[in-house]
Design an enzyme around this catalytic site. Structure first.
Site, mmCIF file in Angstrom:
data_model
loop_
_atom_site.group_PDB
_atom_site.id
_atom_site.type_symbol
_atom_site.label_atom_id
_atom_site.label_comp_id
_atom_site.label_asym_id
_atom_site.label_seq_id
_atom_site.Cartn_x
_atom_site.Cartn_y
_atom_site.Cartn_z
ATOM 1 N N TYR A 171 36.136 39.743 34.935
ATOM 2 C CA TYR A 171 36.735 38.985 36.045
ATOM 3 C C TYR A 171 36.244 37.538 36.018
ATOM 4 C CZ TYR A 171 37.391 37.453 40.906
ATOM 5 O OH TYR A 171 37.722 36.740 42.038
ATOM 6 N N LYS A 175 38.360 33.870 35.329
ATOM 7 C CA LYS A 175 38.390 32.734 36.272
ATOM 8 C C LYS A 175 37.909 31.460 35.580
ATOM 9 C CE LYS A 175 39.862 34.731 40.057
ATOM 10 N NZ LYS A 175 41.118 34.295 40.684
ATOM 11 N N THR A 206 37.953 40.973 51.492
ATOM 12 C CA THR A 206 39.328 41.382 51.172
ATOM 13 C C THR A 206 39.287 42.577 50.211
ATOM 14 O OG1 THR A 206 39.390 39.883 49.294
ATOM 15 C CG2 THR A 206 40.212 39.001 51.377
HETATM 16 N N1 LIG Z 1 37.572 37.688 48.143
HETATM 17 C C1 LIG Z 1 36.678 36.934 47.534
HETATM 18 O O1 LIG Z 1 35.463 36.982 47.829
HETATM 19 C C2 LIG Z 1 37.107 35.974 46.478
HETATM 20 C C3 LIG Z 1 36.134 35.080 45.955
HETATM 21 C C4 LIG Z 1 36.529 34.181 44.967
HETATM 22 C C5 LIG Z 1 37.847 34.157 44.542
HETATM 23 N N2 LIG Z 1 38.748 35.047 45.065
HETATM 24 C C6 LIG Z 1 40.122 34.974 44.589
HETATM 25 O O2 LIG Z 1 40.961 34.740 45.698
HETATM 26 C C7 LIG Z 1 42.297 35.170 45.372
HETATM 27 C C8 LIG Z 1 42.868 35.969 46.522
HETATM 28 O O3 LIG Z 1 42.155 37.196 46.596
HETATM 29 P P1 LIG Z 1 41.825 37.971 47.942
HETATM 30 O O4 LIG Z 1 40.367 37.834 48.154
HETATM 31 O O5 LIG Z 1 42.753 37.594 49.042
HETATM 32 O O6 LIG Z 1 42.054 39.474 47.436
HETATM 33 P P2 LIG Z 1 43.249 40.510 47.657
HETATM 34 O O7 LIG Z 1 43.430 40.777 49.090
HETATM 35 O O8 LIG Z 1 42.912 41.649 46.770
HETATM 36 O O9 LIG Z 1 44.540 39.720 47.126
HETATM 37 C C9 LIG Z 1 44.875 39.640 45.760
HETATM 38 C C10 LIG Z 1 46.359 39.325 45.657
HETATM 39 O O10 LIG Z 1 46.715 39.229 44.274
HETATM 40 C C11 LIG Z 1 47.855 40.085 44.058
HETATM 41 N N3 LIG Z 1 47.910 40.596 42.695
HETATM 42 C C12 LIG Z 1 47.024 41.385 42.044
HETATM 43 N N4 LIG Z 1 47.477 41.681 40.816
HETATM 44 C C13 LIG Z 1 48.678 41.087 40.689
HETATM 45 C C14 LIG Z 1 49.647 41.047 39.679
HETATM 46 N N5 LIG Z 1 49.500 41.704 38.510
HETATM 47 N N6 LIG Z 1 50.782 40.334 39.892
HETATM 48 C C15 LIG Z 1 50.977 39.681 41.052
HETATM 49 N N7 LIG Z 1 50.099 39.694 42.058
HETATM 50 C C16 LIG Z 1 48.961 40.391 41.885
HETATM 51 C C17 LIG Z 1 47.643 41.221 45.038
HETATM 52 O O11 LIG Z 1 48.851 41.952 45.196
HETATM 53 P P3 LIG Z 1 48.856 43.399 45.922
HETATM 54 O O12 LIG Z 1 48.899 43.093 47.386
HETATM 55 O O13 LIG Z 1 50.087 44.033 45.405
HETATM 56 O O14 LIG Z 1 47.595 44.097 45.500
HETATM 57 C C18 LIG Z 1 47.229 40.438 46.257
HETATM 58 O O15 LIG Z 1 48.351 39.844 46.854
HETATM 59 C C19 LIG Z 1 42.163 35.943 44.060
HETATM 60 O O16 LIG Z 1 42.532 35.104 42.981
HETATM 61 C C20 LIG Z 1 40.683 36.253 43.979
HETATM 62 O O17 LIG Z 1 40.247 36.446 42.648
HETATM 63 C C21 LIG Z 1 38.404 35.941 46.026
#
Ligand SMILES: NC(=O)c1ccc[n+]([C@@H]2O[C@H](COP(=O)([O-])OP(=O)(O)OC[C@H]3O[C@@H](n4cnc5c(N)ncnc54)[C@H](OP(=O)(O)O)[C@@H]3O)[C@@H](O)[C@H]2O)c1
Length: 282
Positions: A171, A175, A206
């Site tokens: 992961y 990134k 999340t």
């Molecule tokens: N949460 C954290 O602490 C954190 C920290 C740093 C960075 N991030 C980044 O922030 C971003 C948003 O994540 P989040 O925290 O809101 O997590 P999340 O709730 O798991 O959201 C991830 C989103 O990506 C979509 N997704 C996953 N695989 C996909 C695919 N193959 N094609 C299209 N869409 C896809 C998911 O769709 P589904 O709804 O269908 O699953 C969901 O809408 C991500 O890039 C994550 O890596 C998060």
């Protein structure tokens, strides 16, 4: 927040932060197009943001065909938030044989951005915001093969096979790739009115974090989630970066501009990454 009414495309719109991004941007009067990877999740999103008018397109970012189809929908665009992201506990590959962290978290967004380049230029001033992770700040987590080798289609597969393990290391590496490609794109687009920045939104409660939580801690999932930032707080950092004008090629740790890992600035590696990635555009 964008200052003028804009056309915005948000991937990962069905997730924790994605929904907030969609709601905020649409609530501010922008035209928002959201990407969901299934019809069921698209319906949930429409319900969650109703009565705000949001167009939802279906597309899986791990599928090159889907990414090409999505990009074709736009002739002009002011804001692209590459927010889709996924974590896989076990090693999986997409139809092209590319490890799924790389396919979803890097290559899908890279291809989408490149294919939308004409639309972004047409929409300038326009902004690209890549949602990355501070995990990339730790170079020990991320190994990229440095030994030069011939570059061609299929090399991305080789690159990603260097560390075949799934989970957090994969992961973090994906990134890092997004960040590195973002730095190069920002340079290429300098002076065109299209900016490219990356942001780590903090550690946010999340689904993706649930997935990263080791099994022995999952019993305390609710407790852990409550100790983290809320999706609203995470999305606020993304929106803040989306609202910056005249700033490009930067990395933000939440609201603060920061230096990313040393390896991310390695121009030879950036060049190699793009040389490996570009063939997937045709
Ligand atoms: N949460 C954290 O602490 C954190 C920290 C740093 C960075 N991030 C980044 O922030 C971003 C948003 O994540 P989040 O925290 O809101 O997590 P999340 O709730 O798991 O959201 C991830 C989103 O990506 C979509 N997704 C996953 N695989 C996909 C695919 N193959 N094609 C299209 N869409 C896809 C998911 O769709 P589904 O709804 O269908 O699953 C969901 O809408 C991500 O890039 C994550 O890596 C998060």
């Amino acid at each position: 927040m964008m200052s003028q009414k804009s056309i915005a495309l948000v991937t990962g719109a069905t997730g924790g932060m994605g929904r907030v991004l969609v709601r905020s941007l649409a609530g501010a009067g922008n035209t928002v197009v959201a990407v969901a990877r299934s019809a069921a999740r698209a319906d949930e999103l429409r319900e969650a943001v109703a009565p705000l008018p949001v167009e939802v397109l279906i597309g899986d970012l791990s599928s090159r065909d889907d990414v090409f189809r999505l990009a074709q929908r736009f002739t002009t665009l002011n804001l692209l938030i590459n927010n889709a992201g996924a974590h896989f506990r076990h090693r999986t590959v997409n139809a092209d044989g590319i490890e799924m962290h790389v396919a979803v978290n890097y290559l899908g967004g890279y291809l989408l951005t490149e294919l939308l380049r004409p639309a972004l230029l047409a929409g300038a001033p326009a902004r690209v915001v890549n949602v990355v992770s501070a995990s990339l700040a730790d170079t020990r987590q991320v190994k990229i093969r440095r030994r030069p080798r011939p570059v061609g289609l299929g090399d991305l597969r080789a690159l990603t096979d260097v560390n075949p393990e799934a989970g957090f290391t994969a992961y973090a590496r994906s990134k890092l790739l997004t960040l590195m490609a973002g730095y190069r794109l920002a340079e290429e687009l300098d002076g065109t009115g299209v900016t490219v920045n990356s942001v780590h939104p903090g550690v946010v409660g999340t689904d993706i974090v649930d997935d990263m939580t080791p099994a022995y801690l999952r019993l305390f999932g609710g407790l852990i989630k409550r100790s983290l930032l809320t999706p609203e707080e995470g999305a606020a950092s993304i929106l803040r970066v989306a609202g910056l004008s005249g700033v490009t090629g930067r990395y933000f740790d939440r609201d603060v501009e920061a230096r990313s890992s040393e390896v991310s600035y390695d121009r030879a590696l950036q060049e190699r990454l793009l040389a490996i990635s570009r063939p997937y555009l045709s």
